[in-house]
Design an enzyme around this catalytic site. Structure first.
Site, PDB file in Angstrom:
ATOM      1  N   ASP A   1       0.822  -1.210   0.000  1.00 23.18           N
ATOM      2  CA  ASP A   1       0.000   0.000   0.000  1.00 23.18           C
ATOM      3  C   ASP A   1       0.859   1.265   0.000  1.00 23.18           C
ATOM      4  OD1 ASP A   1      -1.966   1.910   0.409  1.00 23.18           O
ATOM      5  OD2 ASP A   1      -2.305   1.386   2.508  1.00 23.18           O
TER       6      ASP A   1
ATOM      7  N   ASP B   1      -2.355   6.060  -4.925  1.00 16.83           N
ATOM      8  CA  ASP B   1      -2.580   5.107  -3.836  1.00 16.83           C
ATOM      9  C   ASP B   1      -2.889   3.719  -4.382  1.00 16.83           C
ATOM     10  OD1 ASP B   1      -3.263   3.734  -1.569  1.00 16.83           O
ATOM     11  OD2 ASP B   1      -4.877   5.074  -0.961  1.00 16.83           O
TER      12      ASP B   1
END
Length: 401
Positions: free
Chosen positions: A112, A294
């Site tokens: 992430d 992201d």
């Protein structure tokens, strides 16, 4: 953690106490992503996860916030390694096997760029029975730390535990003395998920406990990779899925055309860039705005005023909850074009539709009420290759193959 539309969750952290792509000859880590055939998109879940992750940045919210492995002890001679990664339900989260301890204990880990902690279930967590739990007693390289850590998300979900250190093997590349966050408690939303933990690839300024080196920090400082970059290619289900994380450089097999260098604002701990504008069929749709790249977010979330402008051009209707209904017929949908630092990058028609519900479709773009920046998730990233550079900081973007 990654949510369907906007995968990954940047935490409302409770604090308890930054070149170009690397030359081809440098040390690199390749993490291929494999396809998951059990594709069941869930846009509501995706939005909920985004709001949880970025909830502390909401301004006047309109709604409530609801392998090529070696032995465990050494790196491969050329510093390369490959980890197959599964795309769970296509847009909820991507995870791969990361090995922790000596001998190695294999864990399913979500990667992430929107967060910076490396946490996972441990035997300290009595409620984590659905997960593989790391057992410190079985590792000869384990070292206690004992400092507490705690993360609280805006939807009320939580994770907490204690810090420790151990050897971490990512695709055959070994990090020594990596600080790890051992979970003692996980709320139900985490406990019921498919992954055992999360490896944040963001900047170390947003770790839950200050002063911790992230795995990317240590890959660089320990000389495991020779350049502070990692290239991300996320495969599209319609093209067979899969994908790759390449640490130490970029992979030209997965992009076409030149890489466009884009400055990054890392002041909030994220890879934040400026988008100069959006257009559809050569018609401008918006002025400039900032957005976070992201990998942990499935959807493309825009500031609400911009999302409304995009929706209007596509004849999409606002459901009032951050989602839009859009025509399921891609024949009439033109690509959404991003202008970034003098170059243009597309989200094509097939990515503008995320989930079908009866005779209607949910759009792959939306908004999170009250958040005034964009969260540029996998809807964009599946169509565009990105090289993240921590040191400059900057990113480089090209059209994905």
């Amino acid at each position: 953690m990654k949510f369907s539309l906007v995968s990954s969750c940047v935490a409302l952290v409770v604090m308890t106490l930054a070149v170009d792509a690397a030359p081809s000859g440098g040390k690199k880590l390749s993490i291929p992503l494999s396809k998951n055939d059990n594709y069941q998109p869930d846009i509501k879940r995706a939005l909920a996860k985004v709001r949880a992750k970025y909830g502390k940045h909401i301004i006047n919210p309109l709604h409530g916030v609801p392998g090529n492995a070696t032995t465990d002890g050494g790196n491969t001679a050329d510093g390369t390694g490959s980890v197959p990664v599964t795309d769970y339900q296509n847009d909820i989260e991507y995870y791969g096997i990361v090995k922790v301890g000596t001998p190695a204990q294999s864990l399913k880990i979500d990667f992430d760029t929107g967060s910076s902690d490396f946490w996972f279930a441990s035997t300290l967590c009595s409620s984590c029975t659905a997960h593989t739990r790391y057992d410190s007693k079985k590792s000869s390289t384990y070292a206690a730390d004992g400092r507490p850590w705690s993360i609280r998300y805006a939807d009320g979900s939580t994770a907490s535990g204690v810090l420790a250190k151990d050897t971490v093997n990512v695709g055959g590349l070994v990090i020594k003395g990596q600080t790890i966050n051992l979970a003692k408690t996980l709320s139900s939303s985490f406990a019921s998920g498919p992954v055992d933990g999360l490896m944040g690839l963001g900047f170390d300024t947003i770790t839950t406990v200050a002063g911790i080196k992230t795995p990317v920090d240590n890959l660089i400082s320990q000389g495991v990779i020779s350049s502070p970059v990692f290239g991300v290619w996320l495969g599209k289900a319609g093209n067979g899925g899969g994908g790759e994380y390449l640490f130490g450089g970029s992979n030209p097999n997965h992009y076409t055309g030149p890489l466009t260098t884009v400055p990054v604002d890392s002041s909030q701990g994220w890879y934040s860039i400026t988008v100069d504008g959006l257009s559809i069929a050569d018609s401008p749709v918006s002025n400039s705005f900032t957005g976070i790249l992201d990998t942990g977010t499935t959807l493309l979330l825009l500031p609400q005023t911009i999302a409304d402008q995009v929706a209007s051009q596509y004849g999409a209707s606002d459901n009032g909850d951050g989602t839009y209904l859009i025509s399921c017929d891609t024949t009439y949908l033109q690509p959404l074009v991003f202008s970034i630092n003098g170059a243009q990058f597309e989200v094509p028609a097939d990515s503008l539709i995320f989930q079908q519900s009866g005779s209607y479709c949910f759009a792959g773009f939306g908004y999170s009420p009250g958040i005034d920046f964009a969260i540029i998730g996998d809807v964009f990233l599946k169509n565009n290759y990105v090289v993240f550079n921590q040191k400059v900081p900057q990113v480089q973007i090209a059209k994905a193959r």
